[in-house]
Design an enzyme around this catalytic site. Structure first.
Site, PDB file in Angstrom:
ATOM      1  N   HIS A 106      66.654  45.699   8.732  1.00 44.78           N
ATOM      2  CA  HIS A 106      67.222  45.056   9.920  1.00 44.78           C
ATOM      3  C   HIS A 106      66.575  43.677  10.040  1.00 44.78           C
ATOM      4  O   HIS A 106      65.636  43.461  10.803  1.00 44.78           O
ATOM      5  CB  HIS A 106      66.974  45.880  11.190  1.00 44.78           C
ATOM      6  CG  HIS A 106      67.329  45.114  12.428  1.00 44.78           C
ATOM      7  ND1 HIS A 106      68.625  44.826  12.774  1.00 44.78           N
ATOM      8  CD2 HIS A 106      66.563  44.528  13.370  1.00 44.78           C
ATOM      9  CE1 HIS A 106      68.629  44.101  13.877  1.00 44.78           C
ATOM     10  NE2 HIS A 106      67.388  43.896  14.255  1.00 44.78           N
ATOM     11  N   ASP A 150      74.051  45.927  13.831  1.00 48.17           N
ATOM     12  CA  ASP A 150      74.567  45.124  12.724  1.00 48.17           C
ATOM     13  C   ASP A 150      75.919  45.678  12.244  1.00 48.17           C
ATOM     14  O   ASP A 150      76.847  44.934  11.939  1.00 48.17           O
ATOM     15  CB  ASP A 150      73.551  45.123  11.571  1.00 48.17           C
ATOM     16  CG  ASP A 150      72.169  44.745  12.063  1.00 48.17           C
ATOM     17  OD1 ASP A 150      72.002  43.600  12.510  1.00 48.17           O
ATOM     18  OD2 ASP A 150      71.262  45.604  12.043  1.00 48.17           O
TER      19      ASP A 150
HETATM   20  P1  NAI Z   1      61.214  43.179  25.980  1.00 51.23           P
HETATM   21  O1  NAI Z   1      60.019  42.371  25.656  1.00 51.23           O
HETATM   22  O2  NAI Z   1      62.102  42.806  27.133  1.00 51.23           O
HETATM   23  O3  NAI Z   1      60.753  44.683  26.261  1.00 51.23           O
HETATM   24  C1  NAI Z   1      59.817  45.336  25.474  1.00 51.23           C
HETATM   25  C2  NAI Z   1      59.075  46.289  26.379  1.00 51.23           C
HETATM   26  O4  NAI Z   1      58.249  47.124  25.570  1.00 51.23           O
HETATM   27  C3  NAI Z   1      58.151  45.588  27.379  1.00 51.23           C
HETATM   28  O5  NAI Z   1      58.437  46.060  28.691  1.00 51.23           O
HETATM   29  C4  NAI Z   1      56.754  45.992  26.936  1.00 51.23           C
HETATM   30  O6  NAI Z   1      55.863  46.144  28.001  1.00 51.23           O
HETATM   31  C5  NAI Z   1      57.049  47.320  26.251  1.00 51.23           C
HETATM   32  N1  NAI Z   1      56.007  47.750  25.312  1.00 51.23           N
HETATM   33  C6  NAI Z   1      55.267  46.994  24.468  1.00 51.23           C
HETATM   34  N2  NAI Z   1      54.380  47.740  23.818  1.00 51.23           N
HETATM   35  C7  NAI Z   1      54.578  49.014  24.227  1.00 51.23           C
HETATM   36  C8  NAI Z   1      53.936  50.241  23.927  1.00 51.23           C
HETATM   37  N3  NAI Z   1      52.922  50.304  23.069  1.00 51.23           N
HETATM   38  N4  NAI Z   1      54.392  51.364  24.524  1.00 51.23           N
HETATM   39  C9  NAI Z   1      55.392  51.300  25.412  1.00 51.23           C
HETATM   40  N5  NAI Z   1      56.024  50.158  25.759  1.00 51.23           N
HETATM   41  C10 NAI Z   1      55.616  49.034  25.169  1.00 51.23           C
HETATM   42  O7  NAI Z   1      62.057  43.272  24.637  1.00 51.23           O
HETATM   43  P2  NAI Z   1      63.564  43.773  24.416  1.00 51.23           P
HETATM   44  O8  NAI Z   1      64.487  42.622  24.506  1.00 51.23           O
HETATM   45  O9  NAI Z   1      63.815  44.952  25.279  1.00 51.23           O
HETATM   46  O10 NAI Z   1      63.498  44.206  22.885  1.00 51.23           O
HETATM   47  C11 NAI Z   1      62.727  45.306  22.469  1.00 51.23           C
HETATM   48  C12 NAI Z   1      62.593  45.332  20.967  1.00 51.23           C
HETATM   49  O11 NAI Z   1      63.833  45.558  20.350  1.00 51.23           O
HETATM   50  C13 NAI Z   1      62.067  44.027  20.347  1.00 51.23           C
HETATM   51  O12 NAI Z   1      61.099  44.365  19.367  1.00 51.23           O
HETATM   52  C14 NAI Z   1      63.286  43.431  19.697  1.00 51.23           C
HETATM   53  O13 NAI Z   1      62.942  42.609  18.614  1.00 51.23           O
HETATM   54  C15 NAI Z   1      63.994  44.671  19.249  1.00 51.23           C
HETATM   55  N6  NAI Z   1      65.427  44.556  18.958  1.00 51.23           N
HETATM   56  C16 NAI Z   1      65.920  45.301  17.909  1.00 51.23           C
HETATM   57  C17 NAI Z   1      67.269  45.300  17.602  1.00 51.23           C
HETATM   58  C18 NAI Z   1      67.792  46.120  16.463  1.00 51.23           C
HETATM   59  O14 NAI Z   1      68.991  46.045  16.199  1.00 51.23           O
HETATM   60  N7  NAI Z   1      66.998  46.908  15.757  1.00 51.23           N
HETATM   61  C19 NAI Z   1      68.208  44.478  18.383  1.00 51.23           C
HETATM   62  C20 NAI Z   1      67.608  43.765  19.469  1.00 51.23           C
HETATM   63  C21 NAI Z   1      66.259  43.814  19.731  1.00 51.23           C
END
Ligand code: NAI
Length: 336
Positions: free
Chosen positions: A187, A159
């Site tokens: 966030h 952000d």
């Molecule tokens: P994604 O769905 O592609 O990847 C998430 C991964 O985490 C998956 O491979 C899943 O199997 C794994 N996972 C789920 N539970 C788990 C656990 N208990 N232990 C280990 N691995 C686990 O999602 P993406 O696009 O990589 O986003 C990840 C997170 O980041 C989402 O929650 C998204 O909302 C968040 N995000 C946060 C931002 C920020 O600025 N704070 C910006 C963009 C995304």
């Protein structure tokens, strides 16, 4: 080169994980002098995919990559970890209630908090990326009573970068010419994007914006929502969520924390409040922070304008509501 650092990355087979591991192994996290041992944590269903990521990392023949291991057991994954990139989370599925989302993530982050408490290195520091990031960090910290709570932070650097980029565009300058933006609160779209202390080539940003025809109303009605809703805009235009920019911000968050902010400058990080700036103690809230020698310090209070105060309070109220919801579900650990 210095001795190798152990970095645990959760959700390593996911989109942001995939974009993060390569750059972490190439020196973007800890610098080009520090070899890294990567420990990738995934859920059992995604372990095979994470092994594929590990194979690709090997195929990079990366000089700084000392080892890469894949786990589905959190305690094993956090063994000896000095840095944790907590990216994996449970996404909101269709029709899922907010309470269900909080509780699904609370179970992930409470397990990981306990694993960190048991297995991580004394120097452990974490950034939570997985949403709801601020509250997930609060939950993890509450289950890791032996780790200082201030080591659990959440990502608002994306952000912060978005605000810097949009300010630079609006003023027709390079991002190198802007400084002093701040992200306050959660966030989420309730975040307050604060330009009151921002500068453009050393001059107050609001003054420079006025010269470009942008008054405070424009900041309120255009600029702040533009930054707060940028994630949705990326989804609409790119056809996928913010991934590379989120990975980049995650790496910068840790790098800034360890290496420090430039003199007179700050970054935004969501960190447990010390009770400063009228934000209740313990709430994981985004603040402008300065970093030096591996420590961050929330910037000293300044006379916050009324309109800023109301915006900050609104986002903090959302954080308090998330905390209460988690408390009501009895999901906070022994520290709370
Ligand atoms: P994604 O769905 O592609 O990847 C998430 C991964 O985490 C998956 O491979 C899943 O199997 C794994 N996972 C789920 N539970 C788990 C656990 N208990 N232990 C280990 N691995 C686990 O999602 P993406 O696009 O990589 O986003 C990840 C997170 O980041 C989402 O929650 C998204 O909302 C968040 N995000 C946060 C931002 C920020 O600025 N704070 C910006 C963009 C995304």
């Amino acid at each position: 080169t210095t001795s190798a650092a152990t970095v645990t990355i959760t959700g390593a087979a996911g989109q942001i994980g995939y974009a993060t591991v390569f750059r972490a192994a190439a020196g973007a996290l800890l610098g080009s002098e520090t070899p890294v041992r990567l420990r990738l944590l995934e859920i059992p269903e995604a372990v095979r995919a994470a092994e594929g990521v590990a194979m690709e990392l090997l195929d990079g023949a990366m000089p700084l990559l000392e080892s890469v291991d894949v786990f589905d057991d959190p305690t094993a994954a956090f063994d000896g970890a000095e840095v944790g990139l907590l990216i994996g989370a449970r996404p909101r599925s269709k029709g899922m209630e907010r309470a269900d989302l909080l509780s699904a993530n609370a179970s992930i982050f409470s397990v990981q908090g306990r694993a960190i408490n048991e297995a991580a290195a004394p120097a452990f520091r974490a950034v939570v990326v997985g949403n709801p990031a601020n509250t997930n960090a609060l939950i993890a910290a509450s289950h890791a009573p032996d780790v200082p709570a201030e080591r659990f932070t959440a990502l608002t650097r994306l952000d912060h970068h978005r605000a810097e980029a949009q300010l630079a565009i609006a003023c027709g300058v390079s991002v190198n010419d802007v400084d002093g933006v701040a992200i306050w609160g959660n966030h989420s779209t309730s975040q307050y994007v604060d330009l009151t202390r921002a500068t453009v080539r050393g001059r107050p940003a609001e003054e420079v914006l006025l010269e470009h025809g942008h008054d405070r109303r424009w900041i309120d009605e255009f600029f702040i929502p533009k930054v707060a809703k940028r994630g949705a805009e990326i989804i609409e235009v790119r056809g996928g969520s913010s991934v590379a920019s989120a990975a980049h911000a995650t790496l910068r968050h840790i790098r800034t924390w360890l290496r420090g902010t430039p003199e007179g400058s700050w970054a935004s990080m969501a960190v447990p409040s010390t009770g400063i700036h009228g934000v209740p103690e313990g709430v994981v809230c985004s603040f402008p922070v300065t970093c030096s020698q591996g420590r961050y310090t929330i910037v000293e209070p300044w006379a916050i304008a009324d309109f800023s105060r109301a915006r900050i309070d609104r986002s903090v109220a959302e954080l308090l509501a998330e905390r209460e919801a988690v408390e009501a579900l009895d999901l906070l650990g022994p520290r709370a």
